[in-house]
Scaffold this motif. Structure first.
Motif, PDB file in Angstrom:
ATOM      1  N   PHE A  27       1.131  -1.052  -0.143  1.00  0.00           N
ATOM      2  CA  PHE A  27       0.039  -0.238  -0.118  1.00  0.00           C
ATOM      3  C   PHE A  27       0.409   1.403  -0.126  1.00  0.00           C
ATOM      4  O   PHE A  27       0.698   2.473  -0.774  1.00  0.00           O
ATOM      5  CB  PHE A  27      -0.971   0.194   1.160  1.00  0.00           C
ATOM      6  CG  PHE A  27      -1.725  -0.721   1.536  1.00  0.00           C
ATOM      7  CD1 PHE A  27      -3.057  -1.032   0.112  1.00  0.00           C
ATOM      8  CD2 PHE A  27      -1.685  -2.182   1.869  1.00  0.00           C
ATOM      9  CE1 PHE A  27      -3.724  -2.221   0.317  1.00  0.00           C
ATOM     10  CE2 PHE A  27      -2.900  -3.412   2.065  1.00  0.00           C
ATOM     11  CZ  PHE A  27      -3.566  -2.840   1.571  1.00  0.00           C
ATOM     12  N   ALA A  28       1.935   1.522   1.104  1.00  0.00           N
ATOM     13  CA  ALA A  28       2.730   2.267   0.855  1.00  0.00           C
ATOM     14  C   ALA A  28       3.153   2.446  -0.288  1.00  0.00           C
ATOM     15  O   ALA A  28       3.928   3.610  -0.873  1.00  0.00           O
ATOM     16  CB  ALA A  28       3.987   2.115   2.087  1.00  0.00           C
ATOM     17  N   LEU A  29       3.996   2.009  -1.337  1.00  0.00           N
ATOM     18  CA  LEU A  29       4.423   1.125  -2.716  1.00  0.00           C
ATOM     19  C   LEU A  29       3.949   1.978  -3.860  1.00  0.00           C
ATOM     20  O   LEU A  29       3.719   2.633  -4.292  1.00  0.00           O
ATOM     21  CB  LEU A  29       5.388   0.326  -2.401  1.00  0.00           C
ATOM     22  CG  LEU A  29       6.363  -0.011  -4.063  1.00  0.00           C
ATOM     23  CD1 LEU A  29       7.098   1.122  -3.489  1.00  0.00           C
ATOM     24  CD2 LEU A  29       6.956  -1.452  -3.893  1.00  0.00           C
ATOM     25  N   PHE A  30       2.735   1.520  -3.816  1.00  0.00           N
ATOM     26  CA  PHE A  30       2.111   1.509  -4.997  1.00  0.00           C
ATOM     27  C   PHE A  30       0.215   1.882  -4.356  1.00  0.00           C
ATOM     28  O   PHE A  30      -0.521   2.173  -4.681  1.00  0.00           O
ATOM     29  CB  PHE A  30       0.899  -0.102  -5.449  1.00  0.00           C
ATOM     30  CG  PHE A  30       2.140  -0.686  -6.150  1.00  0.00           C
ATOM     31  CD1 PHE A  30       3.282  -0.457  -6.703  1.00  0.00           C
ATOM     32  CD2 PHE A  30       2.574  -1.918  -5.490  1.00  0.00           C
ATOM     33  CE1 PHE A  30       4.603  -1.271  -7.470  1.00  0.00           C
ATOM     34  CE2 PHE A  30       3.795  -2.366  -5.714  1.00  0.00           C
ATOM     35  CZ  PHE A  30       4.417  -2.512  -6.606  1.00  0.00           C
ATOM     36  N   GLY A  31       0.278   3.391  -3.407  1.00  0.00           N
ATOM     37  CA  GLY A  31      -0.991   3.803  -3.020  1.00  0.00           C
ATOM     38  C   GLY A  31      -1.525   3.697  -4.079  1.00  0.00           C
ATOM     39  O   GLY A  31      -1.780   3.384  -4.936  1.00  0.00           O
ATOM     40  N   VAL A  36      -0.046   0.157 -10.561  1.00  0.00           N
ATOM     41  CA  VAL A  36       0.873  -1.439 -10.586  1.00  0.00           C
ATOM     42  C   VAL A  36       1.166  -1.981 -11.480  1.00  0.00           C
ATOM     43  O   VAL A  36       0.435  -1.492 -12.504  1.00  0.00           O
ATOM     44  CB  VAL A  36      -0.249  -2.736  -9.714  1.00  0.00           C
ATOM     45  CG1 VAL A  36       0.799  -3.622  -9.926  1.00  0.00           C
ATOM     46  CG2 VAL A  36      -1.236  -2.000  -8.731  1.00  0.00           C
ATOM     47  N   PRO A  37       2.217  -1.311 -11.527  1.00  0.00           N
ATOM     48  CA  PRO A  37       3.153  -2.002 -12.858  1.00  0.00           C
ATOM     49  C   PRO A  37       3.031  -3.493 -13.944  1.00  0.00           C
ATOM     50  O   PRO A  37       2.606  -4.517 -12.474  1.00  0.00           O
ATOM     51  CB  PRO A  37       4.955  -2.703 -11.793  1.00  0.00           C
ATOM     52  CG  PRO A  37       4.655  -1.359 -10.920  1.00  0.00           C
ATOM     53  CD  PRO A  37       3.677  -1.535 -10.681  1.00  0.00           C
ATOM     54  N   LYS A  38       2.751  -3.773 -14.620  1.00  0.00           N
ATOM     55  CA  LYS A  38       2.901  -4.608 -15.214  1.00  0.00           C
ATOM     56  C   LYS A  38       3.218  -5.927 -14.792  1.00  0.00           C
ATOM     57  O   LYS A  38       2.833  -7.411 -14.858  1.00  0.00           O
ATOM     58  CB  LYS A  38       2.456  -4.686 -16.714  1.00  0.00           C
ATOM     59  CG  LYS A  38       1.971  -3.393 -17.885  1.00  0.00           C
ATOM     60  CD  LYS A  38       0.239  -3.938 -17.503  1.00  0.00           C
ATOM     61  CE  LYS A  38       0.465  -2.955 -18.668  1.00  0.00           C
ATOM     62  NZ  LYS A  38      -0.677  -2.908 -18.216  1.00  0.00           N
ATOM     63  N   PHE A  39       4.256  -6.044 -14.443  1.00  0.00           N
ATOM     64  CA  PHE A  39       4.914  -6.881 -13.343  1.00  0.00           C
ATOM     65  C   PHE A  39       4.849  -7.403 -12.353  1.00  0.00           C
ATOM     66  O   PHE A  39       4.381  -8.785 -12.202  1.00  0.00           O
ATOM     67  CB  PHE A  39       7.082  -6.267 -13.509  1.00  0.00           C
ATOM     68  CG  PHE A  39       7.847  -7.763 -13.615  1.00  0.00           C
ATOM     69  CD1 PHE A  39       8.070  -9.222 -13.987  1.00  0.00           C
ATOM     70  CD2 PHE A  39       8.152  -7.950 -12.276  1.00  0.00           C
ATOM     71  CE1 PHE A  39       9.081  -9.925 -13.415  1.00  0.00           C
ATOM     72  CE2 PHE A  39       9.515  -8.894 -11.858  1.00  0.00           C
ATOM     73  CZ  PHE A  39       9.048 -10.042 -11.909  1.00  0.00           C
TER      74      PHE A  39
END
Length: 111
Positions: A27-31, A36-39
């Motif tokens: 949650f902190a990284l991808f608030g 969200v990156p494809k990978f």
């Protein structure tokens, strides 16, 4: 050697912080503002299947060395897991049926 109350509290606190941190990190990284990156999406789709495959291999690794009281419950549980998954397409249900079925078989049928 039994642990003191202080040591027990420290261990529980460290485990709680680590658990909370691993839950908070995505949650902190991808608030909710960032995509969200494809990978990461790819890993989210492929890892559950890969982990399930690894678990099956790990559970059946001693298959050749067991007797029939070990092999038959494994075959029945794997078959039940596969059939339930093909029927309902629900991974959690499939794994639960296989695990519970295996436990019931080894404790009550193949004693």
């Amino acid at each position: 050697m039994p642990l003191s109350v202080k040591d027990t509290i420290i261990i529980v606190a460290v485990a709680a912080v680590c658990t909370f941190a691993t839950r908070l990190f995505p949650f902190a990284l991808f608030g909710n503002k960032k995509e969200v990156p494809k990978f990461i999406q790819y890993l989210g789709n492929i890892l559950p299947v890969a982990i399930l495959g690894i678990l099956i291999v790990y559970c059946l690794k001693d298959f050749a060395y067991g007797d029939k009281n070990v092999i038959l419950p494994q075959i029945i549980a794997v078959t039940a897991t596969a059939l339930v998954h093909l029927w309902k397409r629900n991974t959690l249900l499939s794994m639960s049926v296989g695990t519970i079925g295996y436990m019931l078989l080894i404790h009550f049928v193949f004693v």
